[in-house]
Design a protein around this motif. Structure first.
Motif, PDB file in Angstrom:
ATOM      1  N   GLU A 161       1.031  -1.496  -0.217  1.00  0.00           N
ATOM      2  CA  GLU A 161       0.082   0.205   0.134  1.00  0.00           C
ATOM      3  C   GLU A 161       0.876   1.606   0.114  1.00  0.00           C
ATOM      4  OE1 GLU A 161      -4.102   1.778   2.765  1.00  0.00           O
ATOM      5  OE2 GLU A 161      -2.771   0.121   3.157  1.00  0.00           O
ATOM      6  N   GLU A 162       2.204   1.200   0.764  1.00  0.00           N
ATOM      7  CA  GLU A 162       2.867   2.495   1.231  1.00  0.00           C
ATOM      8  C   GLU A 162       3.653   2.549  -0.947  1.00  0.00           C
ATOM      9  OE1 GLU A 162       5.580   1.825   4.066  1.00  0.00           O
ATOM     10  OE2 GLU A 162       4.270   1.526   5.434  1.00  0.00           O
ATOM     11  N   THR A 180       0.512   3.811  -2.634  1.00  0.00           N
ATOM     12  CA  THR A 180       0.572   4.860  -2.687  1.00  0.00           C
ATOM     13  C   THR A 180       1.779   6.453  -3.215  1.00  0.00           C
ATOM     14  OG1 THR A 180      -0.998   4.760  -0.574  1.00  0.00           O
ATOM     15  CG2 THR A 180       0.030   7.062  -0.766  1.00  0.00           C
ATOM     16  N   LYS A 181       2.912   5.961  -2.987  1.00  0.00           N
ATOM     17  CA  LYS A 181       3.897   6.542  -2.526  1.00  0.00           C
ATOM     18  C   LYS A 181       4.565   6.944  -4.314  1.00  0.00           C
ATOM     19  CE  LYS A 181       8.896   6.964  -2.277  1.00  0.00           C
ATOM     20  NZ  LYS A 181       8.813   7.216  -3.426  1.00  0.00           N
ATOM     21  N   VAL A 233       2.044   6.980  -6.862  1.00  0.00           N
ATOM     22  CA  VAL A 233       1.417   7.523  -7.344  1.00  0.00           C
ATOM     23  C   VAL A 233       1.528   9.185  -7.398  1.00  0.00           C
ATOM     24  CG1 VAL A 233      -0.928   8.591  -7.326  1.00  0.00           C
ATOM     25  CG2 VAL A 233      -1.211   6.019  -6.967  1.00  0.00           C
ATOM     26  N   GLU A 234       1.834   9.108  -5.583  1.00  0.00           N
ATOM     27  CA  GLU A 234       1.672  10.607  -5.260  1.00  0.00           C
ATOM     28  C   GLU A 234       2.900  10.895  -6.482  1.00  0.00           C
ATOM     29  OE1 GLU A 234       0.453  12.763  -3.859  1.00  0.00           O
ATOM     30  OE2 GLU A 234      -1.290  11.141  -2.974  1.00  0.00           O
ATOM     31  N   LEU A 280       0.012   0.253 -11.214  1.00  0.00           N
ATOM     32  CA  LEU A 280      -1.800   0.317  -9.959  1.00  0.00           C
ATOM     33  C   LEU A 280      -2.019  -1.255 -10.029  1.00  0.00           C
ATOM     34  CD1 LEU A 280      -3.509   3.772 -10.215  1.00  0.00           C
ATOM     35  CD2 LEU A 280      -1.504   2.453  -8.649  1.00  0.00           C
ATOM     36  N   TYR A 299       0.121  -3.915  -8.255  1.00  0.00           N
ATOM     37  CA  TYR A 299       0.314  -3.745  -7.189  1.00  0.00           C
ATOM     38  C   TYR A 299      -1.110  -4.322  -6.586  1.00  0.00           C
ATOM     39  CZ  TYR A 299       3.729  -0.379  -6.627  1.00  0.00           C
ATOM     40  OH  TYR A 299       5.175   0.868  -6.899  1.00  0.00           O
ATOM     41  N   ALA A 331      -4.241   1.705  -5.459  1.00  0.00           N
ATOM     42  CA  ALA A 331      -3.844   3.158  -5.187  1.00  0.00           C
ATOM     43  C   ALA A 331      -5.025   4.136  -5.604  1.00  0.00           C
ATOM     44  CB  ALA A 331      -2.879   3.851  -4.384  1.00  0.00           C
ATOM     45  N   LYS A 333      -7.423   5.161  -6.587  1.00  0.00           N
ATOM     46  CA  LYS A 333      -8.577   6.749  -6.030  1.00  0.00           C
ATOM     47  C   LYS A 333      -7.584   7.725  -5.957  1.00  0.00           C
ATOM     48  CE  LYS A 333      -9.806   5.043  -2.269  1.00  0.00           C
ATOM     49  NZ  LYS A 333      -9.156   3.473  -2.405  1.00  0.00           N
ATOM     50  N   THR A 334      -6.170   8.310  -5.565  1.00  0.00           N
ATOM     51  CA  THR A 334      -5.840   8.844  -5.980  1.00  0.00           C
ATOM     52  C   THR A 334      -4.809   9.483  -6.732  1.00  0.00           C
ATOM     53  OG1 THR A 334      -5.297   8.083  -3.533  1.00  0.00           O
ATOM     54  CG2 THR A 334      -3.753   9.991  -4.495  1.00  0.00           C
TER      55      THR A 334
END
Length: 216
Positions: free
Chosen positions: A46-47, A50-51, A53-54, A102, A105, A112, A114-115
């Motif tokens: 998850e980390e 998320t990273k 995507v960011e 994604l 993942y 992730a 949604k982000t």
């Protein structure tokens, strides 16, 4: 297979994060910005997702802001319109590559996507405010009307097409991940290990096909 089913169940139920810290997390680079992931922790995956995507979003916004500093008025826009088009192309390329990652993942128990919507809703949306509704609109009384109209129309078309394509990529990603989760959950609840494995194999094959297509 029991371990597979337990991890799959944790994934599809969403919100289950209480797992041991990952001992080994490997990221294998296959092609530019396309990866395969293996890990033993939902939290770790998850980390990472998320990273990813960011980081992608920040890189696109950094390039967008650098372009904005270079193009400050209508004249500069018309002289550098190819750079704007190139930015749209790159943004879509990076978004498509991100969508593949994604899915990978998701295949390894995280989501992730949604982000990822922020790239469509904010990163590319700001291009409209900066150019179409900003420096080009402001030049209405300064340049020849026909030139102004053509440039503004083209600017809108370029922006609209890029943003629409980005939305389609995001939407397809969400749908594919949701379908994968839903199908896998059904097989888990039915205790059908063989069908669950087939679902996972099918999803993996679709990822590999996307990799081939995006890197052609």
């Amino acid at each position: 297979m029991k371990k597979l089913m337990c991890l799959s169940l944790c994934f599809v139920l969403c919100g289950c994060k209480a797992m041991p810290t990952a001992q080994n997390v490997e990221v294998k680079k296959v092609n530019v910005n396309v990866i395969e992931v293996s890990a033993s922790s939902l939290d770790e995956i998850e980390e990472m997702a998320t990273k990813d995507v960011e980081d992608t979003k920040e890189k696109l916004e950094s390039k967008r802001d650098a372009l904005s500093e270079e193009i400050l008025d209508f004249d500069a826009y018309t002289k550098n319109v190819n750079k704007v088009k190139a930015y749209y192309d790159d943004a879509l390329k990076q978004t498509e590559l991100l969508s593949i990652r994604l899915r990978e993942y998701a295949y390894k128990y995280a989501d992730a996507a949604k982000t990822m919507y922020d790239i469509y809703d904010k990163t590319l949306k700001d291009m409209y405010d900066k150019y179409y509704d900003g420096i080009i609109k402001a030049a209405y009384d300064v340049v020849d009307y026909e030139q102004w109209y053509d440039v503004r129309s083209d600017a809108y078309d370029d922006w609209y097409d890029a943003r629409s394509d980005a939305y389609d990529i995001w939407y397809d990603t969400r749908c594919d991940i949701y379908d994968f989760q839903y199908d896998l959950r059904s097989e888990v609840y039915d205790h059908d290990d063989e069908r669950a494995q087939k679902k996972m194999d099918k999803f993996k094959k679709s990822i590999l096909r996307m990799k081939e297509d995006v890197n052609d």
